[in-house]
Every structure is written in C-alpha cells, then in structure tokens.
Design a protein around this motif. Sequence first.
Motif, mmCIF file in Angstrom:
data_model
loop_
_atom_site.group_PDB
_atom_site.id
_atom_site.type_symbol
_atom_site.label_atom_id
_atom_site.label_comp_id
_atom_site.label_asym_id
_atom_site.label_seq_id
_atom_site.Cartn_x
_atom_site.Cartn_y
_atom_site.Cartn_z
ATOM 1 N N GLU A 40 51.182 26.008 37.135
ATOM 2 C CA GLU A 40 51.764 27.151 36.420
ATOM 3 C C GLU A 40 52.505 28.063 37.386
ATOM 4 N N GLY A 41 53.697 28.478 36.980
ATOM 5 C CA GLY A 41 54.493 29.390 37.779
ATOM 6 C C GLY A 41 55.448 28.729 38.740
ATOM 7 N N GLN A 42 55.431 27.388 38.805
ATOM 8 C CA GLN A 42 56.294 26.695 39.759
ATOM 9 C C GLN A 42 57.669 26.344 39.197
ATOM 10 N N ILE A 43 57.860 26.606 37.915
ATOM 11 C CA ILE A 43 59.187 26.425 37.333
ATOM 12 C C ILE A 43 59.316 27.378 36.154
ATOM 13 N N ASN A 44 60.537 27.825 35.909
ATOM 14 C CA ASN A 44 60.820 28.676 34.757
ATOM 15 C C ASN A 44 61.976 28.050 33.987
ATOM 16 N N LEU A 45 61.643 27.317 32.940
ATOM 17 C CA LEU A 45 62.670 26.659 32.138
ATOM 18 C C LEU A 45 63.123 27.593 31.022
ATOM 19 N N GLU A 46 64.405 27.917 31.021
ATOM 20 C CA GLU A 46 64.977 28.762 29.971
ATOM 21 C C GLU A 46 65.427 27.849 28.829
ATOM 22 N N LEU A 47 64.557 27.678 27.833
ATOM 23 C CA LEU A 47 64.842 26.797 26.705
ATOM 24 C C LEU A 47 64.886 27.653 25.445
ATOM 25 N N GLU A 48 66.068 28.114 25.123
ATOM 26 C CA GLU A 48 66.234 29.048 24.010
ATOM 27 C C GLU A 48 65.804 28.414 22.692
ATOM 28 N N ASN A 49 65.058 29.169 21.913
ATOM 29 C CA ASN A 49 64.579 28.765 20.583
ATOM 30 C C ASN A 49 63.445 27.737 20.618
ATOM 31 N N TYR A 50 62.868 27.509 21.793
ATOM 32 C CA TYR A 50 61.751 26.562 21.904
ATOM 33 C C TYR A 50 60.476 27.285 22.339
ATOM 34 N N HIS A 51 59.362 26.935 21.700
ATOM 35 C CA HIS A 51 58.044 27.317 22.174
ATOM 36 C C HIS A 51 57.624 26.280 23.224
ATOM 37 N N GLN A 52 56.984 26.737 24.294
ATOM 38 C CA GLN A 52 56.593 25.834 25.379
ATOM 39 C C GLN A 52 55.067 25.788 25.526
ATOM 40 N N TYR A 53 54.549 24.568 25.661
ATOM 41 C CA TYR A 53 53.109 24.367 25.851
ATOM 42 C C TYR A 53 52.918 23.413 27.024
ATOM 43 N N TRP A 54 52.164 23.858 28.035
ATOM 44 C CA TRP A 54 51.982 23.107 29.265
ATOM 45 C C TRP A 54 50.503 22.816 29.497
ATOM 46 N N PHE A 68 57.893 20.994 24.204
ATOM 47 C CA PHE A 68 58.836 22.042 23.839
ATOM 48 C C PHE A 68 59.200 21.833 22.365
ATOM 49 N N THR A 69 58.940 22.824 21.535
ATOM 50 C CA THR A 69 59.126 22.649 20.101
ATOM 51 C C THR A 69 59.852 23.826 19.462
ATOM 52 N N LYS A 70 60.786 23.526 18.581
ATOM 53 C CA LYS A 70 61.471 24.565 17.819
ATOM 54 C C LYS A 70 60.574 25.151 16.740
ATOM 55 N N HIS A 71 59.553 24.399 16.359
ATOM 56 C CA HIS A 71 58.684 24.785 15.248
ATOM 57 C C HIS A 71 57.327 25.212 15.804
ATOM 58 N N LYS A 72 56.932 26.423 15.530
ATOM 59 C CA LYS A 72 55.656 26.913 16.045
ATOM 60 C C LYS A 72 54.514 26.184 15.355
ATOM 61 N N PRO A 73 53.587 25.620 16.133
ATOM 62 C CA PRO A 73 52.490 24.860 15.533
ATOM 63 C C PRO A 73 51.431 25.769 14.910
ATOM 64 N N LEU A 74 50.641 25.162 14.021
ATOM 65 C CA LEU A 74 49.503 25.870 13.440
ATOM 66 C C LEU A 74 48.385 26.036 14.455
ATOM 67 N N SER A 75 48.233 25.036 15.333
ATOM 68 C CA SER A 75 47.206 25.099 16.369
ATOM 69 C C SER A 75 47.629 24.248 17.556
ATOM 70 N N VAL A 76 47.003 24.527 18.703
ATOM 71 C CA VAL A 76 47.290 23.810 19.947
ATOM 72 C C VAL A 76 45.962 23.427 20.586
ATOM 73 N N LYS A 77 45.866 22.182 21.045
ATOM 74 C CA LYS A 77 44.650 21.735 21.745
ATOM 75 C C LYS A 77 45.050 20.988 23.006
ATOM 76 N N TYR A 78 44.315 21.242 24.087
ATOM 77 C CA TYR A 78 44.522 20.548 25.352
ATOM 78 C C TYR A 78 43.324 19.649 25.620
ATOM 79 N N GLY A 79 43.574 18.382 25.957
ATOM 80 C CA GLY A 79 42.492 17.436 26.169
ATOM 81 C C GLY A 79 42.016 16.829 24.864
#
Length: 252
Positions: A40-54, A68-79
């Motif tokens: 985290e913090g090692q890159i800053n991608l300017e992706l207009e109109n996209y939600h980002q999940y890392w 990277f998604t234009k549509h905001k999800p209802l939920s997010v899970k990692y693992g």
Amino acid sequence: MKFVSWNVNGIRACVKKGFLEYFKEIDADIFCIQETKLQEGQINLELENYHQYWNYALKKGYSGTAIFTKHKPLSVKYGIGANDSEPEGRVITLEFNQFYLVNVYTPNSKRDLSRIDYRIEWEDEVREYLIELDSKKPVIFCGDLNVAHQEIDLKNAKSNRGNSGFTDEEREKMTSLLDSGFVDSFRQLYPDQGDQFTWWSYMANVRARNIGWRIDYFILSNRLVDSLKDSQIHSEILGSDHCPVFIEMDLI
C-alpha cells in the motif's frame, strides 16, 4: 458489461509498458489484475470513475491482486477463509446485485513441485468457496489460475506433461471445478480453437513464435452462459509475460 483480467507481473513495471493506455482503450466495467507486486502506498493510479480494491501480500514485491470497478459493490471480501485477510493477497470477492466477482491469483506449485500439496489444498478450498457463493447468486471467477486444463491449452503438451501447471493433479482440480456447475468461458465459445495462449516464457523468441500456455481464465456459473456474448484473448497486448483476457456479458 465488459470484464478484463490480467496478470500484470508487477503493476509498477506494467504502467511503464502501456497499462494505462490499454486500460483506457478497453474501457471495462470491471478490470481485475493479479501479481501486483507492491505494498500500500507504492503506487497511485488515477483511474477516473473507478472504485479500487487492493489485496496486498505481506511479503514485499510478491503476489497481490486488485480490482477496478465502475460499479460500487454491495460488499467486499479479501481471502477465502473465516478471516477477512490472507497473507499472500491472492483473492478479492466483490458482491453485486446479479453476481459475485471473484479475482484470484492461484499459487504456483513451483518448478520442483515443492508446493503441489499446498496447491491442491488451495484448489479444494477455492472450489468449496465458489460452490458456496454459487448457492446464493451466480459467480464470475477470473484470474491467473496457473493451469493449462487441456492439451489444446499449451503448445507442447507431451513434453510438459507432469510439469508445474500441467500436472494430472492440477488439471483434475480444474475438471472437478467445472463439473461442480461452472464453465470455461473461452472454451464455451471456442471449444476447438488452438494456439490461443495467455502466458509465454521470457526465453528468447518464445512469445514471437507463440509457444505459450493458456492459464488465465474467466470461469462462469452455468446459469450465466446465456449471458455470455464474447470471450477474447488479447495476445497483442504487451507489458507483461501474460496478456489480458476479456469477456462481455449481457448484464446490467
């Protein structure tokens, strides 16, 4: 909706080799990447109109996934386990109204197969996880799955039999997944099309001669098949040892 999956083999390096140009040109609704190789913090991608999940690996410069998604999800899970994390940053699941999107970077069993036991356990866990999700709503499962399923999916099947990514065990796990209510989107549309690969070794002239493997996939719940409009392999796109794979779905 347009979906892309790409093992970028280091997003910082890939950005210097045309990633953003392709990203803007393809204009996907949802764009998944694997092997981000950063923290985290090692890159800053300017992706207009996209939600980002890392999902970052604990080990520096290793593994990692992002969506990277234009549509905001209802939920997010990692693992995929009980805890909402895992040390190698290999899985992100987004829930939408009509489907789950699961982005995965499958562990490589290594050249000497020293990680094959872990790999097989992983395959079983992922399959059970996908079946559980599929019982609630359809699943779009994508990523670098590190297996060439059939002989048609790599250039030199006979000489690679038993090698990492083409062992009987790994191929059988893919078969088991598909038999559990899922389809390989590319083979659904192009069952007999050969010489279609998504990864090439960095050895001299291998990519130019198209001596490759198809190990990057979009796997769909069976009931999504009627919504599948197209499945493509963008082998002309450079920037990584993998190329992007693409599907278009009749979804809102």
